[in-house]
Structure formats: structure tokens, C-alpha cells
Design a protein around this motif. Structure first.
Motif, PDB file in Angstrom:
ATOM      1  N   ALA A 243       0.816  -1.217   0.000  1.00 45.66           N
ATOM      2  CA  ALA A 243       0.000   0.000   0.000  1.00 45.66           C
ATOM      3  C   ALA A 243       0.846   1.261   0.000  1.00 45.66           C
ATOM      4  N   LEU A 244       2.086   1.190   0.520  1.00 46.43           N
ATOM      5  CA  LEU A 244       2.956   2.360   0.492  1.00 46.43           C
ATOM      6  C   LEU A 244       3.541   2.604  -0.890  1.00 46.43           C
ATOM      7  N   GLN A 245       3.311   1.668  -1.805  1.00 47.97           N
ATOM      8  CA  GLN A 245       3.839   1.744  -3.169  1.00 47.97           C
ATOM      9  C   GLN A 245       5.341   1.993  -3.152  1.00 47.97           C
ATOM     10  N   SER A 246       6.047   1.206  -2.380  1.00 48.31           N
ATOM     11  CA  SER A 246       7.492   1.349  -2.313  1.00 48.31           C
ATOM     12  C   SER A 246       8.112   1.093  -3.678  1.00 48.31           C
ATOM     13  N   HIS A 247       9.272   1.636  -3.870  1.00 47.65           N
ATOM     14  CA  HIS A 247       9.854   1.735  -5.194  1.00 47.65           C
ATOM     15  C   HIS A 247      10.938   0.712  -5.473  1.00 47.65           C
ATOM     16  N   GLY A 248      11.175  -0.246  -4.599  1.00 50.79           N
ATOM     17  CA  GLY A 248      12.300  -1.154  -4.786  1.00 50.79           C
ATOM     18  C   GLY A 248      12.231  -1.949  -6.067  1.00 50.79           C
ATOM     19  N   ALA A 249      13.359  -2.040  -6.765  1.00 55.58           N
ATOM     20  CA  ALA A 249      13.392  -2.775  -8.026  1.00 55.58           C
ATOM     21  C   ALA A 249      13.151  -4.261  -7.813  1.00 55.58           C
ATOM     22  N   ASN A 250      13.663  -4.809  -6.727  1.00 55.83           N
ATOM     23  CA  ASN A 250      13.393  -6.196  -6.357  1.00 55.83           C
ATOM     24  C   ASN A 250      12.271  -6.192  -5.337  1.00 55.83           C
ATOM     25  N   SER A 251      11.142  -6.785  -5.687  1.00 57.53           N
ATOM     26  CA  SER A 251       9.959  -6.737  -4.828  1.00 57.53           C
ATOM     27  C   SER A 251       9.927  -7.867  -3.809  1.00 57.53           C
ATOM     28  N   SER A 252      11.026  -8.597  -3.656  1.00 59.52           N
ATOM     29  CA  SER A 252      11.090  -9.713  -2.711  1.00 59.52           C
ATOM     30  C   SER A 252      12.219  -9.514  -1.706  1.00 59.52           C
ATOM     31  N   PRO A 253      12.143  -8.471  -0.863  1.00 54.32           N
ATOM     32  CA  PRO A 253      13.257  -8.202   0.056  1.00 54.32           C
ATOM     33  C   PRO A 253      13.541  -9.332   1.029  1.00 54.32           C
ATOM     34  N   LYS A 254      12.513 -10.058   1.420  1.00 51.99           N
ATOM     35  CA  LYS A 254      12.736 -11.124   2.400  1.00 51.99           C
ATOM     36  C   LYS A 254      13.569 -12.267   1.825  1.00 51.99           C
ATOM     37  N   SER A 255      13.774 -12.284   0.528  1.00 47.62           N
ATOM     38  CA  SER A 255      14.602 -13.305  -0.089  1.00 47.62           C
ATOM     39  C   SER A 255      16.043 -12.848  -0.285  1.00 47.62           C
ATOM     40  N   LEU A 256      16.360 -11.674   0.263  1.00 50.53           N
ATOM     41  CA  LEU A 256      17.710 -11.128   0.130  1.00 50.53           C
ATOM     42  C   LEU A 256      18.418 -11.102   1.477  1.00 50.53           C
ATOM     43  N   ASP A 257      19.725 -11.185   1.404  1.00 48.67           N
ATOM     44  CA  ASP A 257      20.592 -10.897   2.544  1.00 48.67           C
ATOM     45  C   ASP A 257      21.262  -9.573   2.216  1.00 48.67           C
ATOM     46  N   LEU A 258      20.644  -8.489   2.655  1.00 45.16           N
ATOM     47  CA  LEU A 258      21.060  -7.143   2.272  1.00 45.16           C
ATOM     48  C   LEU A 258      21.991  -6.571   3.330  1.00 45.16           C
ATOM     49  N   ARG A 259      23.217  -6.283   2.950  1.00 45.48           N
ATOM     50  CA  ARG A 259      24.213  -5.727   3.854  1.00 45.48           C
ATOM     51  C   ARG A 259      24.435  -4.258   3.525  1.00 45.48           C
ATOM     52  N   LEU A 260      24.272  -3.412   4.525  1.00 47.66           N
ATOM     53  CA  LEU A 260      24.499  -1.983   4.381  1.00 47.66           C
ATOM     54  C   LEU A 260      25.838  -1.667   5.029  1.00 47.66           C
ATOM     55  N   PHE A 261      26.794  -1.256   4.228  1.00 42.16           N
ATOM     56  CA  PHE A 261      28.154  -1.020   4.723  1.00 42.16           C
ATOM     57  C   PHE A 261      28.441   0.475   4.733  1.00 42.16           C
ATOM     58  N   GLY A 262      28.587   1.031   5.934  1.00 36.26           N
ATOM     59  CA  GLY A 262      28.825   2.460   6.074  1.00 36.26           C
ATOM     60  C   GLY A 262      30.271   2.841   5.806  1.00 36.26           C
ATOM     61  N   LEU A 263      30.464   3.847   4.964  1.00 31.75           N
ATOM     62  CA  LEU A 263      31.794   4.299   4.583  1.00 31.75           C
ATOM     63  C   LEU A 263      32.203   5.600   5.258  1.00 31.75           C
ATOM     64  N   ALA A 264      31.336   6.153   6.076  1.00 32.67           N
ATOM     65  CA  ALA A 264      31.629   7.449   6.699  1.00 32.67           C
ATOM     66  C   ALA A 264      32.839   7.337   7.612  1.00 32.67           C
ATOM     67  N   GLY A 265      33.670   8.386   7.608  1.00 32.29           N
ATOM     68  CA  GLY A 265      34.789   8.469   8.532  1.00 32.29           C
ATOM     69  C   GLY A 265      36.065   7.820   8.066  1.00 32.29           C
ATOM     70  N   PHE A 266      36.072   7.250   6.859  1.00 32.23           N
ATOM     71  CA  PHE A 266      37.267   6.609   6.335  1.00 32.23           C
ATOM     72  C   PHE A 266      37.794   7.380   5.128  1.00 32.23           C
ATOM     73  N   SER A 267      39.110   7.429   5.015  1.00 28.78           N
ATOM     74  CA  SER A 267      39.699   7.984   3.798  1.00 28.78           C
ATOM     75  C   SER A 267      39.447   7.030   2.654  1.00 28.78           C
ATOM     76  N   ARG A 268      39.723   7.485   1.431  1.00 31.29           N
ATOM     77  CA  ARG A 268      39.564   6.588   0.286  1.00 31.29           C
ATOM     78  C   ARG A 268      40.519   5.407   0.408  1.00 31.29           C
ATOM     79  N   ASN A 269      41.750   5.655   0.839  1.00 25.92           N
ATOM     80  CA  ASN A 269      42.699   4.558   1.028  1.00 25.92           C
ATOM     81  C   ASN A 269      42.110   3.490   1.946  1.00 25.92           C
TER      82      ASN A 269
END
Length: 838
Positions: A243-269
Motif C-alpha cells: 500500500a505504500l507503493q514502495s519503489h524497490g526494483a526487487n519486490s522480494s526483500p525477504k529473499s535477500l541478505d542485504l548488507r548496508l556497509f557504512g563508509l563514513a569516517g574513512f579515507s579513500r585509502n
């Protein structure tokens, strides 16, 4: 340096950075923070040992904690200086460099790697840090010293022609994602979750994020970020279709192991090293993973933070090449290229004040370390290409590398990756188009960098809605939000076809590129539905199509069969029983019964669809053509380039295999065949050509006049459903007006001679005779027929039509030689008006 437009950069906010995500962001952090898999977290002093020994050899594995948010301004780390050591740098030279900047220790290093971060006292501002870095210019053993900057989002310049979407899913319509979701029951039932990693910044909280991703996301971050950009990007990869009409390209999130990796605070190296370690730790020894990279150098914004003098711009270009070399050295193993698919946003620099004069600064191939790494084996050619870096000699500054810079770059490449081989095979560069409902109306966005290999809609993209924040909440744009669409498609294809993750990931990219669509204004727009349906041809089976057709069963649940219950549901939803003909829907509904992927259930909308799924081209493209199927005695043609939902349904209901048995339709139920016939042959009228009121003698004589008849006289009379296609000719019945109670049609016919005489031999005498067009109603109707004759007044007839009575319209047939038309000399047109007569 002739950068005459540099004053125009002042409008950029001070908070912008030059190596960050490439869209605008306003989503917050969510989930439990867990420690990342990385090198030991330490803060070590500069190593000691033989002063004349190799500095690179003396280095140990060091990865200090992320820099605190209070020590970061506009993405610049005020407590770090990044170095690239020269090939022959000694430990003494590294020690002297550390002393020059007052370094208190090593913030990042890795054995055998020339990429080093020094920890320095906190500088007051970016200017002071630049002065500190300047002390190392030309220092012995230092190939390059520069300000340490983090992976951080940046605001996208205003895009020309952005259109507010008419509904939340409009940006996914030209790429046919809703059609692809027809198969999500298979994705939900996949035996193994697919790994997806989003490398970005994640900050704050968001009330709908976790519920929309159904708990699929795990956040790994060492530093608090201010940007919510990463959550917008992750929501573009996957979200529930509800009902929220979410926009995700893959409509089956529960079938994914989605890892969010934060890059804040690190240099490019440090960030590149940590990202590589995280990818390897998450996927284990051999599991495939798709990594979303909505980050880039953001050349247009670089100058707003660090300046645009000739020396500064040249130095940054050199720095970017070395960053690409760093990533290439980390990922040089063949197994990484086979199992890790990188989806890189193409960047939003095109047309900016600085970059517009330099194609190299708005090239997708050079947009990030990940894209540069894909061409590292040819970097000397790229770095010295005058078309990229010196397009107007004598007018603009030459930004090509000089001989010493180029030599240092090549020496490092030869040491780090001997016999360098690019890894472009596992990299997708995704550009942006405008937001339009139809594929034909798409144009490349004004900001989208040159050289993208794939495209998706990147303007007015709807993100996960955060309640109570206003009508425009969730609207974003930029290639940051096109890359997640490809990432989501990759993971969705892997869920549907378990053979794809087992082969090198380049095969997945080949499939997506091969099924993409092109037109005059843009090439390579992804087609999610086309990619999904191409899996059958790739696999050599019919799994996707069988699932597509299975929409009903006992208790209203699909039952792994395509039979009369499914046909009955399609009949109801398509409105096939409507006396005025199937109606066109008034709005898109993205229903499970949308077979051609245009967003509408039923109707006359046409889309491309590979019906037979027999083979792919050498490039992996589906093969489209014309097919014929016998539908209740009528050979019906199907153009795979233009098919309606009803066309697709009819084909699959009747197509047979080499053994003559239905390929898809299950005929085991007692009423399966009768229901199929009722639905598809149950037209309002049937038309028969007869040679007399009680016999066919006249027509038989006409056929017998041919020396080698193609059809026998037994083929007449020819009864066909609407639209009429007589066996001895052709007719058409066009609905020209309809209402809930009546509709009007025009009927006309002609009889080509080759349908009567196969060899075309002429004969001298003409043959004429009288025949009748017999019209019979399949359902009770009051029919008013107005006949229009060539020379006589029109005649109106009204009769009660049903299955047992019929009306005959007299016609005269004349054959004037074997190659001449067979003419209906006095009958031209009849207008029929049907009114229900229960």
C-alpha cells in the motif's frame, strides 16, 4: 589555467564533498550496528627498522577507527593525510614525511601496499590541512600526497526536464519492473537468499525502512553519518510492493541478505580496503554477491571544496588514477571478477561549469576507483588522450599526465598487478534518463555522464515514504538511484534462476545488456520484464512462462497449472464477456494478470514479448518474429514486437509442441477444452460463405474452375470468429462505437484469387454466381443491419438473432481470370447494431 567559469561554482554549499554518493539524500539510519570485517583496529606509530630499507616492506596491517564526525568538514578528514609511496621509497623517507606534517602515527597501511594514511593533529579547517599536505610536495619517496576525504553524499545539480511522476511507480514503467514482479512468487520461494551489499553513508533513523525491507537489511558501520543517502539507495534496490507503493526494483526483500556497509569516517585509502574486506567476509569462499556503488569522484563538486587551480585539478586526476590502481590491486584475483558484480552509478557531472570542457571529467569510465580499475590496463592511453584532456589546445589548460607522473603510475601498476588485466567484465555503469511513462519518450538526463553501458530512469524517483514529512518526501534524482535498479534486477534474476549465480557474473550482465531496449535518443535502457522472460530461453525450459500463466486454482490459489480456472480469471479481469468488446482500463494497476508488462490489465496496449522463447542470439538477445497458432480452426498470427495481454493469453492457450499436444494449457479437466473454446471462440457473430440457401453448388463451381485448387470445396462454408478470416478470402469486423448496451461494427470482405486458385493459371471464360454471407449470432441479440449496395438504396433489416437462426446477405461473386480479384459485386458494407436480448 583557463577556467573562466570558476566563479559560478560559488552557489555550491560548503557542505558538499567531492568523493561521495551521486544523488541527493534524506533518509536515516536503522538497524543494529555490528563491527565490520576488517584489518585489526589499531593506531600504530611509524614503523622502525633499517632506514634505507623499503618502506612498503616495513609496513604492517593497520586500520585505525573511523574519524569522528566533529573532525570532518565537507567530507575532508582534518586528522588524516593520505600518501602514495613511490616504488623505491625507503623507511627513512616515510619517517621524514611523517615528521614534516607532525604525524602521530599510521592510520592505515597494508603490507606491500604503497597506500598509507598518516594521523596528524586536527587542523582548524581545510585550508590548514592543505598547507600541511603542501609540505610533502616533491618530497623524496612520495609519489603523491593529498587530503584524506571520505565516501560522502553530494547534492545533485538541478536537472533539466525533470517531471513529477504521476504515480509512485512511474519511474519503473519504461523499464517494465511491475511486469517482472509477476514472477515474485518464484523469487519468494527461492531456496537460498541472495547477497546484496550497498556501500554508502547511513545516518539517523527512518520509521518505514525496516518494515519495507522486511528485516532483510543488516547495517555495518563504525562512524555516525549525517546523510541518509544510503537508505534511499538501499530502498531503490528492494522494498515490498504494498500500500505504500514502495519503489524497490526487487519486490522480494525477504529473499535477500542485504548488507548496508557504512563508509563514513574513512579515507579513500582506508575505505577501499575495508570495502574489499567486507565483500570477501560476507560472501565467504565462493558465494556470488552484487555490490551497489552510488559513489563517485564528483568532479564538478571537487573544486567547491578544494579549489580549481591548475595544479589542484591535475593533482586530483592523478589521484583518481591511483585510487583505481588501489582497487584493481585489491581485486585482481580471477575469482573476485567471477563472483562479485559491481553496479556503479555513472555520475552526474555532465554539463557542469568545470567539466563541460573536458570529456575526461564527465566520463563514466573514470567516475570512481571502481570504474578506473576496469580500464587500468590501458590507463596510459587514457591519461594522455588529447580528446579527453586537451580538447582545445591553446585555449584550455592541458590536463594530461606529464612524463614523470605517468612513469610513476605505470611503475606502481607493474609492481602491484603485473600483466594488468581489467575487470570490466563484472562492472555495470548505469546512467540516467528522464521520467516518462513510455519508453519511446525517454531521453538521457542532462547531468548523466558519458559512456554509461546501461540506463534507467533517474529523475523524480520515488523512495520509501516517511509519514508526515510532506508530499515531496522520497522524491530524488541522480544516477545514485539508477544503479540500485540494476542491482535489484541482478538479485531478482538470481532468485528466479539458480543457475545464474553459479556461473561468472558477466553472464548476468550479458543477459541484462542483451535484453535492454534502445531507440533514437538512448541506447541500453534496462528491460526488467524482458530480462526475466529471457531466462526460459537461457535455461531451455518454460518455468517463467508457466508461472506467469498460473493465476488461479482451488480456493483462489495458484496450483502450478494453467487450465480453465486461470482462463476464467483472465476472462473476468480482461472483460472478454463485454458485449462491446474488452474495455481498455482507465488506469494502471500493475496486477498479476498484466501479461505484456505495460502496467495495464487487459486492454489494447501493445508491448514486445518473446512468446516461444526458442533460443537466443549470439549476443544473448531474444529472437522476435511472427508466429502462427491455430485458434479454434483459425490460423492467428502474432507479431512478437507488438502484443496485447489477450494476444499473449491466446497464444499460450493454444500453442502446441511437436507432438501436437498443448505446451502450456492443461487439458486434463473434463471441461478444459469446452471452456477454452467458449472463451476464445465465443464471439458475438460467425460469418459463413455459402453458395445457395440450401447448398454450396455455386461456390463449388467457382472453386472447381481452378486447375489446382489450394483448398478443397469441403472447406466451405468457412465459419470463423470475429474478426472474420474466411478460408476462401478475408473479412474484417471493426468496432467503431460501443456502449454498455450496444455496439456498432462495419463488415467488409474480399476474396483474393490465390485463396481459390493456387497456381495462378488464368482461364479465358469468367465464372459468376450467386452466394450468401450467412451471419449467425452466438448469443441472443436484437440485431439491426444496414446494408450498403453499390447502386441500390441501402436496406435496413432488424431480426432476433440467436444460435438457431441466421440472416443471409446476398452477394454476387465474379472471377475474371486466375490472377484477377474475386469480387463481391453488389455487397460492400453492412453496419450491425447489437442490443442485448436476454
Amino acid at each position: 589555467m583557463n577556467f573562466s567559469r570558476m566563479s559560478l561554482l560559488g552557489w555550491l554549499l560548503v557542505t558538499l564533498t567531492f568523493w561521495g554518493a551521486i544523488g541527493c539524500g534524506n533518509f536515516d539510519d536503522v538497524g543494529t550496528v555490528t563491527p565490520p570485517a576488517s584489518a585489526p583496529v589499531t593506531n600504530q606509530p611509524v614503523p622502525t627498522g633499517n632506514p634505507s630499507g623499503s618502506a612498503v616492506t616495513a609496513l604492517s596491517e593497520v586500520s585505525a577507527p573511523a574519524v569522528e564526525e566533529t573532525d570532518i568538514i565537507s567530507g575532508v578528514l582534518l586528522t588524516r593525510v593520505s600518501l602514495v609511496l613511490s616504488r623505491d621509497a625507503t623507511l627513512d623517507q616515510l619517517t621524514q614525511a611523517a615528521q614534516r606534517v607532525g604525524a602521530t602515527g599510521i592510520g592505515f597501511s597494508s603490507p606491500g601496499s604503497p597506500f598509507v594514511d598518516l594521523i596528524v593533529p586536527r587542523q582548524v579547517d581545510i585550508g590548514q590541512l592543505q598547507e600541511l599536505v603542501g609540505r610533502l610536495e616533491g618530497a623524496a619517496g612520495i609519489l603523491l600526497a593529498h587530503e584524506a576525504v571520505e565516501f560522502q553524499p553530494a547534492i545533485l545539480p538541478s536537472a533539466d526536464g525533470a517531471a513529477a511522476p504521476k504515480d509512485a511507480l512511474q519511474h519503473l514503467l519504461p523499464t517494465r519492473f511491475p511486469g517482472a514482479w509477476n514472477l515474485r512468487r518464484l523469487a519468494d520461494a527461492a531456496p537460498q537468499k541472495m547477497l546484496v551489499l550497498v556501500a554508502d553513508q547511513f545516518g539517523g533513523s527512518h520509521q518505514n525502512f525496516d518494515s519495507q525491507l522486511e528485516g532483510a537489511a543488516t547495517l555495518t558501520s563504525e562512524a555516525q553519518a549525517t546523510s541518509r543517502h544510503g537508505f534511499q539507495v538501499a530502498g531503490g534496490v528492494t522494498a515490498k510492493f504494498d500500500a505504500l507503493q514502495s519503489h524497490g526494483a526487487n519486490s522480494s526483500p525477504k529473499s535477500l541478505d542485504l548488507r548496508l556497509f557504512g563508509l563514513a569516517g574513512f579515507s579513500r585509502n582506508q575505505g577501499l580496503d575495508k570495502l574489499h574486506r567486507q565483500i570477501e567476509a560476507v560472501r565467504g569462499s565462493s558465494q556470488p554477491i552484487v555490490v551497489n556503488l552510488s559513489v563517485a569522484f564528483n568532479n564538478q563538486r571537487t573544486g567547491a571544496v578544494l579549489g580549481n587551480s591548475e595544479a589542484q585539478v591535475r593533482k586530483r586526476i592523478f589521484e583518481q588514477y591511483l585510487d583505481g590502481l588501489h582497487w584493481a590491486s585489491l581485486t585482481r584475483r580471477q575469482e573476485f571478477g567471477d563472483k562479485v558484480l559491481l553496479v556503479q552509478a555513472a555520475g552526474n557531472d555532465r554539463g557542469g561549469d568545470l567539466v563541460k570542457d573536458y570529456p575526461g571529467l564527465q566520463s563514466a569510465l573514470l567516475v570512481s576507483p571502481f570504474s578506473v580499475a576496469s580500464v587500468i590496463d590501458e590507463i596510459e592511453t587514457i591519461a594522455t588522450d588529447p580528446l579527453l584532456w586537451n580538447p582545445k589546445p591553446g585555449v584550455l589548460t592541458d590536463l594530461r599526465l606529464d612524463a614523470s607522473e605517468l612513469q610513476g603510475l605505470i611503475e606502481q601498476r607493474e609492481r602491484l598487478i603485473p600483466g594488468a588485466v581489467g575487470v570490466r567484465r563484472n562492472l555495470a555503469l548505469v546512467g540516467s534518463t528522464n521520467n516518462r511513462e513510455r519508453f519511446e519518450s525517454l531521453r538521457i538526463s542532462s547531468f548523466s555522464n558519458d559512456g554509461a553501458s546501461l540506463f534507467a530512469v533517474g529523475e523524480s524517483v520515488e523512495t520509501i515514504i516517511e509519514e508526515g514529512t510532506g508530499p515531496l518526501d522520497g522524491l530524488v534524482e541522480g544516477t545514485s538511484f539508477t544503479a540500485p535498479q540494476v542491482t535489484g534486477l541482478v538479485s531478482y534474476l538470481w532468485l528466479l534462476d539458480d543457475t545464474l549465480p553459479r556461473v561468472p557474473v558477466e553472464q548476468t550482465l550479458k543477459l541484462i545488456r542483451a535484453t535492454s531496449r534502445s531507440q533514437a535518443n538512448v541506447t541500453g535502457v534496462i528491460d526488467a520484464y524482458g530480462a526475466v522472460m529471457a531466462l526460459d530461453a537461457r535455461r531451455g525450459d518454460r518455468r517463467m512462462r508457466q508461472e506467469l500463466l498460473d493465476v488461479d486454482g482451488p480456493g483462489g490459489r495458484p496450483d502450478s497449472k494453467f487450465d480453465q480456472t486461470d482462463l476464467q480469471k483472465f476472462e473476468r479481469e480482461f472483460g472478454l464477456a463485454n458485449p462491446g468488446g474488452p474495455p481498455d482500463p482507465l488506469s494502471r494497476d500493475y496486477s498479476r494478470l498484466d501479461l505484456n508488462g505495460d502496467g495495464f490489465t487487459g486492454g489494447t496496449g501493445l508491448e514486445v514479448f518473446d512468446l516461444d522463447a526458442v533460443g537466443l542470439s549470439p549476443e544473448g538477445r531474444p529472437i522476435f518474429g511472427n508466429l502462427q497458432v491455430d485458434v479454434e480452426g483459425e490460423m492467428v498470427s502474432f507479431d512478437e514486437n507488438r502484443l496485447s495481454d489477450l494476444d499473449i493469453l491466446k497464444y499460450f492457450a493454444y500453442v502446441t509442441g511437436p507432438d501436437g499436444q498443448p505446451l502450456y494449457y492443461d487439458t486434463s479437466a473434463p471441461n478444459a477444452l469446452s471452456e477454452r473454446s467458449r472463451i476464445f471462440a465465443g464471439s458475438l457473430i460467425e460469418v459463413t460463405l455459402v453458395g445457395g440457401r440450401n447448398e454450396n453448388t455455386v461456390v463449388q463451381e467457382l472453386i472447381g474452375s481452378c486447375s489446382a485448387p489450394r483448398i478443397s470445396k469441403d472447406a466451405l462454408p468457412a465459419t470463423q470468429p470475429v474478426p472474420v478470416n474466411l478460408r476462401a478470402g478475408s473479412s474484417s469486423l471493426d468496432v467503431i462505437q460501443s456502449s454498455p448496451t450496444s455496439f456498432q461494427v462495419n463488415f467488409s470482405t474480399s476474396l483474393p484469387p490465390d485463396d481459390l486458385c493456387s497456381d495462378g493459371n488464368s482461364f479465358s471464360s469468367s465464372v459468376t454466381g450467386e452466394a450468401f454471407l450467412r451471419i449467425r449470432a452466438r448469443r441472443p441479440f436484437l440485431v439491426t443491419i444496414e446494408e450498403n449496395f453499390l447502386s441500390s438504396p441501402s436496406r435496413v433489416t432488424r431480426f432476433n438473432a440467436n444460435e438457431t437462426n441466421f440472416l443471409e446477405l446476398p452477394v454476387s461473386i465474379a472471377v475474371f481470370g486466375g490472377r484477377q480479384p474475386v469480387r463481391l459485386t453488389n455487397f460492400r458494407m453492412a453496419t450491425l447494431n447489437f442490443e442485448p436480448n436476454p
